[in-house]
Scaffold this motif. Structure first.
Motif, PDB file in Angstrom:
ATOM      1  N   HIS A 192       1.538  -9.951  -6.993  1.00 51.68           N
ATOM      2  CA  HIS A 192       0.170  -9.421  -7.091  1.00 51.68           C
ATOM      3  C   HIS A 192       0.003  -8.166  -6.238  1.00 51.68           C
ATOM      4  O   HIS A 192      -0.607  -7.185  -6.663  1.00 51.68           O
ATOM      5  N   PHE A 193       0.541  -8.182  -5.027  1.00 52.38           N
ATOM      6  CA  PHE A 193       0.474  -7.052  -4.091  1.00 52.38           C
ATOM      7  C   PHE A 193       0.956  -5.767  -4.750  1.00 52.38           C
ATOM      8  O   PHE A 193       0.318  -4.724  -4.654  1.00 52.38           O
ATOM      9  N   ASP A 194       2.106  -5.831  -5.413  1.00 52.07           N
ATOM     10  CA  ASP A 194       2.707  -4.642  -6.011  1.00 52.07           C
ATOM     11  C   ASP A 194       1.801  -4.028  -7.073  1.00 52.07           C
ATOM     12  O   ASP A 194       1.659  -2.807  -7.141  1.00 52.07           O
ATOM     13  N   TYR A 195       1.199  -4.869  -7.892  1.00 52.97           N
ATOM     14  CA  TYR A 195       0.322  -4.363  -8.942  1.00 52.97           C
ATOM     15  C   TYR A 195      -0.940  -3.737  -8.364  1.00 52.97           C
ATOM     16  O   TYR A 195      -1.334  -2.642  -8.745  1.00 52.97           O
ATOM     17  N   VAL A 196      -1.570  -4.430  -7.458  1.00 50.00           N
ATOM     18  CA  VAL A 196      -2.824  -3.937  -6.884  1.00 50.00           C
ATOM     19  C   VAL A 196      -2.594  -2.652  -6.091  1.00 50.00           C
ATOM     20  O   VAL A 196      -3.284  -1.642  -6.297  1.00 50.00           O
ATOM     21  N   GLU A 214     -22.039   8.801   2.930  1.00 49.50           N
ATOM     22  CA  GLU A 214     -22.441   7.618   2.166  1.00 49.50           C
ATOM     23  C   GLU A 214     -21.330   6.588   2.264  1.00 49.50           C
ATOM     24  O   GLU A 214     -20.153   6.953   2.302  1.00 49.50           O
ATOM     25  N   LEU A 215     -21.696   5.318   2.276  1.00 52.17           N
ATOM     26  CA  LEU A 215     -20.734   4.224   2.271  1.00 52.17           C
ATOM     27  C   LEU A 215     -20.964   3.397   1.020  1.00 52.17           C
ATOM     28  O   LEU A 215     -22.078   2.923   0.777  1.00 52.17           O
ATOM     29  N   VAL A 216     -19.923   3.242   0.219  1.00 56.51           N
ATOM     30  CA  VAL A 216     -19.967   2.421  -0.989  1.00 56.51           C
ATOM     31  C   VAL A 216     -18.996   1.268  -0.776  1.00 56.51           C
ATOM     32  O   VAL A 216     -17.824   1.496  -0.479  1.00 56.51           O
ATOM     33  N   ARG A 217     -19.482   0.045  -0.905  1.00 55.39           N
ATOM     34  CA  ARG A 217     -18.632  -1.145  -0.737  1.00 55.39           C
ATOM     35  C   ARG A 217     -18.235  -1.671  -2.107  1.00 55.39           C
ATOM     36  O   ARG A 217     -19.070  -1.744  -3.010  1.00 55.39           O
ATOM     37  N   ILE A 218     -16.973  -2.032  -2.254  1.00 55.05           N
ATOM     38  CA  ILE A 218     -16.454  -2.587  -3.507  1.00 55.05           C
ATOM     39  C   ILE A 218     -15.747  -3.906  -3.205  1.00 55.05           C
ATOM     40  O   ILE A 218     -15.390  -4.170  -2.052  1.00 55.05           O
ATOM     41  N   PRO A 219     -15.530  -4.744  -4.229  1.00 55.18           N
ATOM     42  CA  PRO A 219     -14.906  -6.040  -3.963  1.00 55.18           C
ATOM     43  C   PRO A 219     -13.501  -5.953  -3.370  1.00 55.18           C
ATOM     44  O   PRO A 219     -13.188  -6.626  -2.391  1.00 55.18           O
ATOM     45  N   GLY A 220     -12.627  -5.136  -3.970  1.00 59.51           N
ATOM     46  CA  GLY A 220     -11.246  -5.061  -3.507  1.00 59.51           C
ATOM     47  C   GLY A 220     -10.587  -3.768  -3.932  1.00 59.51           C
ATOM     48  O   GLY A 220     -11.221  -2.891  -4.537  1.00 59.51           O
ATOM     49  N   ALA A 221      -9.298  -3.648  -3.664  1.00 65.39           N
ATOM     50  CA  ALA A 221      -8.565  -2.411  -3.939  1.00 65.39           C
ATOM     51  C   ALA A 221      -8.453  -2.107  -5.430  1.00 65.39           C
ATOM     52  O   ALA A 221      -8.376  -0.942  -5.823  1.00 65.39           O
ATOM     53  N   ILE A 241     -13.268   9.188   0.916  1.00 62.56           N
ATOM     54  CA  ILE A 241     -12.340   8.492   1.810  1.00 62.56           C
ATOM     55  C   ILE A 241     -12.262   7.038   1.350  1.00 62.56           C
ATOM     56  O   ILE A 241     -13.261   6.326   1.364  1.00 62.56           O
ATOM     57  N   CYS A 242     -11.074   6.606   0.937  1.00 63.43           N
ATOM     58  CA  CYS A 242     -10.889   5.235   0.451  1.00 63.43           C
ATOM     59  C   CYS A 242     -10.243   4.387   1.536  1.00 63.43           C
ATOM     60  O   CYS A 242      -9.187   4.749   2.067  1.00 63.43           O
ATOM     61  N   LEU A 243     -10.886   3.259   1.837  1.00 58.00           N
ATOM     62  CA  LEU A 243     -10.417   2.389   2.911  1.00 58.00           C
ATOM     63  C   LEU A 243     -10.299   0.952   2.414  1.00 58.00           C
ATOM     64  O   LEU A 243     -11.230   0.427   1.807  1.00 58.00           O
ATOM     65  N   GLY A 244      -9.166   0.344   2.677  1.00 57.55           N
ATOM     66  CA  GLY A 244      -8.945  -1.035   2.273  1.00 57.55           C
ATOM     67  C   GLY A 244      -7.674  -1.563   2.900  1.00 57.55           C
ATOM     68  O   GLY A 244      -6.966  -0.856   3.622  1.00 57.55           O
ATOM     69  N   ALA A 245      -7.363  -2.810   2.587  1.00 56.62           N
ATOM     70  CA  ALA A 245      -6.142  -3.438   3.095  1.00 56.62           C
ATOM     71  C   ALA A 245      -5.604  -4.386   2.042  1.00 56.62           C
ATOM     72  O   ALA A 245      -6.276  -5.341   1.647  1.00 56.62           O
ATOM     73  N   VAL A 246      -4.389  -4.091   1.585  1.00 60.63           N
ATOM     74  CA  VAL A 246      -3.692  -4.963   0.652  1.00 60.63           C
ATOM     75  C   VAL A 246      -2.493  -5.512   1.417  1.00 60.63           C
ATOM     76  O   VAL A 246      -1.611  -4.754   1.830  1.00 60.63           O
ATOM     77  N   ILE A 247      -2.501  -6.820   1.624  1.00 61.90           N
ATOM     78  CA  ILE A 247      -1.465  -7.457   2.440  1.00 61.90           C
ATOM     79  C   ILE A 247      -0.581  -8.302   1.522  1.00 61.90           C
ATOM     80  O   ILE A 247      -1.075  -9.110   0.737  1.00 61.90           O
ATOM     81  N   ARG A 248       0.733  -8.070   1.637  1.00 58.16           N
ATOM     82  CA  ARG A 248       1.691  -8.756   0.759  1.00 58.16           C
ATOM     83  C   ARG A 248       1.576 -10.268   0.912  1.00 58.16           C
ATOM     84  O   ARG A 248       1.446 -10.791   2.002  1.00 58.16           O
ATOM     85  N   GLY A 249       1.650 -10.943  -0.195  1.00 54.71           N
ATOM     86  CA  GLY A 249       1.662 -12.404  -0.191  1.00 54.71           C
ATOM     87  C   GLY A 249       2.967 -12.901  -0.792  1.00 54.71           C
ATOM     88  O   GLY A 249       3.979 -12.194  -0.766  1.00 54.71           O
ATOM     89  N   ASP A 250       2.913 -14.085  -1.364  1.00 59.43           N
ATOM     90  CA  ASP A 250       4.119 -14.702  -1.921  1.00 59.43           C
ATOM     91  C   ASP A 250       4.337 -14.381  -3.392  1.00 59.43           C
ATOM     92  O   ASP A 250       5.312 -14.834  -3.976  1.00 59.43           O
ATOM     93  N   THR A 251       3.436 -13.615  -3.998  1.00 57.39           N
ATOM     94  CA  THR A 251       3.556 -13.296  -5.422  1.00 57.39           C
ATOM     95  C   THR A 251       3.597 -11.781  -5.605  1.00 57.39           C
ATOM     96  O   THR A 251       3.284 -11.025  -4.678  1.00 57.39           O
ATOM     97  N   THR A 255       0.458  -3.439   3.687  1.00 53.96           N
ATOM     98  CA  THR A 255       1.313  -3.989   4.736  1.00 53.96           C
ATOM     99  C   THR A 255       1.947  -5.304   4.298  1.00 53.96           C
ATOM    100  O   THR A 255       1.472  -5.961   3.361  1.00 53.96           O
ATOM    101  N   ASN A 256       2.986  -5.674   5.016  1.00 60.91           N
ATOM    102  CA  ASN A 256       3.663  -6.939   4.739  1.00 60.91           C
ATOM    103  C   ASN A 256       2.991  -8.117   5.427  1.00 60.91           C
ATOM    104  O   ASN A 256       3.101  -9.246   4.966  1.00 60.91           O
ATOM    105  N   THR A 257       2.294  -7.837   6.554  1.00 65.81           N
ATOM    106  CA  THR A 257       1.695  -8.927   7.328  1.00 65.81           C
ATOM    107  C   THR A 257       0.299  -8.541   7.808  1.00 65.81           C
ATOM    108  O   THR A 257      -0.044  -7.364   7.889  1.00 65.81           O
ATOM    109  N   VAL A 258      -0.457  -9.555   8.168  1.00 63.36           N
ATOM    110  CA  VAL A 258      -1.778  -9.340   8.756  1.00 63.36           C
ATOM    111  C   VAL A 258      -1.639  -8.583  10.070  1.00 63.36           C
ATOM    112  O   VAL A 258      -2.430  -7.688  10.372  1.00 63.36           O
TER     113      VAL A 258
END
Length: 158
Positions: free
Chosen positions: A88-92, A49-56, A76-86, A118-121
Protein backbone atom coordinates in the motif's frame (compact mmCIF):
# COMPACT_ATOMS: atom_id res chain seq x y z
CA UNK A 1 26.98 36.32 -16.53
CA UNK A 2 23.56 37.09 -15.08
CA UNK A 3 22.42 34.73 -12.32
CA UNK A 4 18.76 34.57 -11.37
CA UNK A 5 17.72 32.76 -8.22
CA UNK A 6 14.87 33.00 -5.79
CA UNK A 7 15.21 34.96 -2.59
CA UNK A 8 14.04 33.63 0.74
CA UNK A 9 11.50 36.37 1.37
CA UNK A 10 7.84 35.46 1.70
CA UNK A 11 6.76 39.09 1.91
CA UNK A 12 3.93 39.80 -0.52
CA UNK A 13 3.55 36.16 -1.52
CA UNK A 14 0.46 33.98 -1.00
CA UNK A 15 0.79 30.33 0.02
CA UNK A 16 -1.52 27.39 0.49
CA UNK A 17 -0.51 24.58 2.82
CA UNK A 18 -2.25 21.30 2.03
CA UNK A 19 -1.84 18.82 4.88
CA UNK A 20 -3.15 15.32 5.40
CA UNK A 21 -4.89 14.41 8.62
CA UNK A 22 -3.59 10.82 8.46
CA UNK A 23 -0.64 10.52 10.87
CA UNK A 24 -1.64 13.89 12.31
CA UNK A 25 0.82 13.52 15.19
CA UNK A 26 3.47 13.97 12.48
CA UNK A 27 1.71 16.34 10.08
CA UNK A 28 0.80 18.80 12.82
CA UNK A 29 4.52 19.18 13.52
CA UNK A 30 5.22 19.65 9.80
CA UNK A 31 2.55 22.37 9.64
CA UNK A 32 4.13 24.15 12.60
CA UNK A 33 7.50 24.01 10.86
CA UNK A 34 6.09 25.39 7.60
CA UNK A 35 4.30 28.23 9.38
CA UNK A 36 7.49 29.06 11.27
CA UNK A 37 9.46 29.26 8.00
CA UNK A 38 6.84 31.46 6.33
CA UNK A 39 6.64 33.86 9.27
CA UNK A 40 10.42 34.03 9.77
CA UNK A 41 10.73 34.86 6.07
CA UNK A 42 8.37 37.81 6.27
CA UNK A 43 5.14 36.08 5.30
CA UNK A 44 1.83 37.36 6.59
CA UNK A 45 -0.69 35.08 8.29
CA UNK A 46 -3.34 36.72 6.07
CA UNK A 47 -1.51 35.34 3.00
CA UNK A 48 -1.50 31.72 4.19
CA UNK A 49 -4.34 29.23 3.78
CA UNK A 50 -4.43 25.75 5.31
CA UNK A 51 -6.41 23.00 3.59
CA UNK A 52 -6.76 19.68 5.43
CA UNK A 53 -7.30 16.44 3.50
CA UNK A 54 -7.84 12.86 4.67
CA UNK A 55 -4.53 11.39 3.46
CA UNK A 56 -1.74 11.47 0.89
CA UNK A 57 -3.86 9.84 -1.82
CA UNK A 58 -6.01 12.98 -1.94
CA UNK A 59 -3.11 15.38 -2.63
CA UNK A 60 -3.26 15.41 -6.45
CA UNK A 61 -6.98 16.12 -6.86
CA UNK A 62 -6.94 18.76 -4.12
CA UNK A 63 -3.77 20.52 -5.28
CA UNK A 64 -4.97 20.53 -8.90
CA UNK A 65 -8.15 22.37 -7.82
CA UNK A 66 -6.16 24.87 -5.73
CA UNK A 67 -3.56 25.48 -8.45
CA UNK A 68 -6.29 26.07 -11.03
CA UNK A 69 -7.55 29.01 -8.96
CA UNK A 70 -4.24 30.85 -9.56
CA UNK A 71 -4.59 32.59 -6.17
CA UNK A 72 -1.35 31.34 -4.59
CA UNK A 73 2.27 31.83 -5.51
CA UNK A 74 3.10 28.32 -4.24
CA UNK A 75 1.50 25.30 -2.62
CA UNK A 76 3.15 23.38 0.23
CA UNK A 77 2.12 19.73 0.62
CA UNK A 78 2.67 18.12 4.01
CA UNK A 79 1.99 14.55 5.05
CA UNK A 80 3.50 11.31 6.27
CA UNK A 81 3.30 7.94 4.56
CA UNK A 82 4.89 5.28 6.75
CA UNK A 83 5.72 1.86 5.31
CA UNK A 84 3.69 -1.02 6.64
CA UNK A 85 3.57 -4.73 5.92
CA UNK A 86 1.80 -4.41 2.56
CA UNK A 87 2.63 -2.70 -0.76
CA UNK A 88 0.00 0.00 0.00
CA UNK A 89 2.85 2.40 0.91
CA UNK A 90 4.39 2.15 -2.56
CA UNK A 91 1.15 2.98 -4.34
CA UNK A 92 0.18 5.88 -2.12
CA UNK A 93 3.62 7.49 -1.95
CA UNK A 94 4.31 7.01 -5.66
CA UNK A 95 0.98 8.36 -6.85
CA UNK A 96 1.13 11.34 -4.51
CA UNK A 97 4.63 12.29 -5.68
CA UNK A 98 3.95 11.71 -9.37
CA UNK A 99 0.61 13.49 -9.29
CA UNK A 100 2.03 16.55 -7.57
CA UNK A 101 4.96 16.77 -9.97
CA UNK A 102 2.58 16.66 -12.95
CA UNK A 103 0.35 19.36 -11.46
CA UNK A 104 3.27 21.71 -10.85
CA UNK A 105 4.49 21.18 -14.39
CA UNK A 106 1.06 21.55 -15.99
CA UNK A 107 -0.10 24.59 -14.02
CA UNK A 108 3.16 26.43 -13.48
CA UNK A 109 2.38 26.76 -9.76
CA UNK A 110 5.29 25.58 -7.59
CA UNK A 111 4.33 22.61 -5.44
CA UNK A 112 6.71 21.88 -2.56
CA UNK A 113 6.79 18.21 -1.59
CA UNK A 114 6.91 17.95 2.18
CA UNK A 115 5.36 14.49 2.31
CA UNK A 116 7.49 12.20 4.41
CA UNK A 117 7.93 8.69 3.06
CA UNK A 118 9.59 6.70 5.81
CA UNK A 119 10.10 3.11 6.84
CA UNK A 120 9.29 3.70 10.51
CA UNK A 121 7.39 6.01 12.81
CA UNK A 122 10.70 6.94 14.45
CA UNK A 123 12.07 8.18 11.10
CA UNK A 124 8.95 10.29 10.60
CA UNK A 125 9.30 11.79 14.08
CA UNK A 126 12.97 12.57 13.39
CA UNK A 127 12.06 14.39 10.14
CA UNK A 128 9.21 16.36 11.69
CA UNK A 129 11.22 18.30 14.21
CA UNK A 130 13.52 15.93 16.06
CA UNK A 131 17.03 14.85 14.99
CA UNK A 132 16.72 15.48 11.25
CA UNK A 133 15.17 18.94 11.38
CA UNK A 134 11.65 19.72 10.21
CA UNK A 135 10.82 18.86 6.61
CA UNK A 136 7.75 21.11 6.81
CA UNK A 137 10.10 24.04 7.40
CA UNK A 138 12.28 22.87 4.49
CA UNK A 139 9.30 22.50 2.14
CA UNK A 140 8.10 26.01 2.97
CA UNK A 141 11.56 27.44 2.27
CA UNK A 142 11.54 25.69 -1.12
CA UNK A 143 8.10 27.14 -1.85
CA UNK A 144 9.27 30.65 -0.93
CA UNK A 145 12.35 30.42 -3.12
CA UNK A 146 10.44 29.01 -6.10
CA UNK A 147 7.61 31.55 -5.81
CA UNK A 148 10.12 34.40 -5.79
CA UNK A 149 12.09 32.87 -8.67
CA UNK A 150 9.00 32.58 -10.85
CA UNK A 151 8.04 36.14 -9.96
CA UNK A 152 11.48 37.28 -11.13
CA UNK A 153 11.14 35.27 -14.32
CA UNK A 154 8.03 37.25 -15.13
CA UNK A 155 5.18 34.95 -14.17
CA UNK A 156 2.73 37.74 -13.41
CA UNK A 157 -0.38 35.56 -13.38
CA UNK A 158 -0.72 35.79 -9.59
Amino acid sequence: MKVIEGKLSASGLRFCIVASRFNSFITDRLIAGALDALKRSGGSEDDIELVRIPGAWEFPVTVRAIAAQKRHHAIICLGAVIRGDTPHFDYVAGEAAGGLARIASETGVPVAFGVLTTNTVEQAVDRSGAKSGNKGFDAAMTAIEMADLLRQLGDGSR
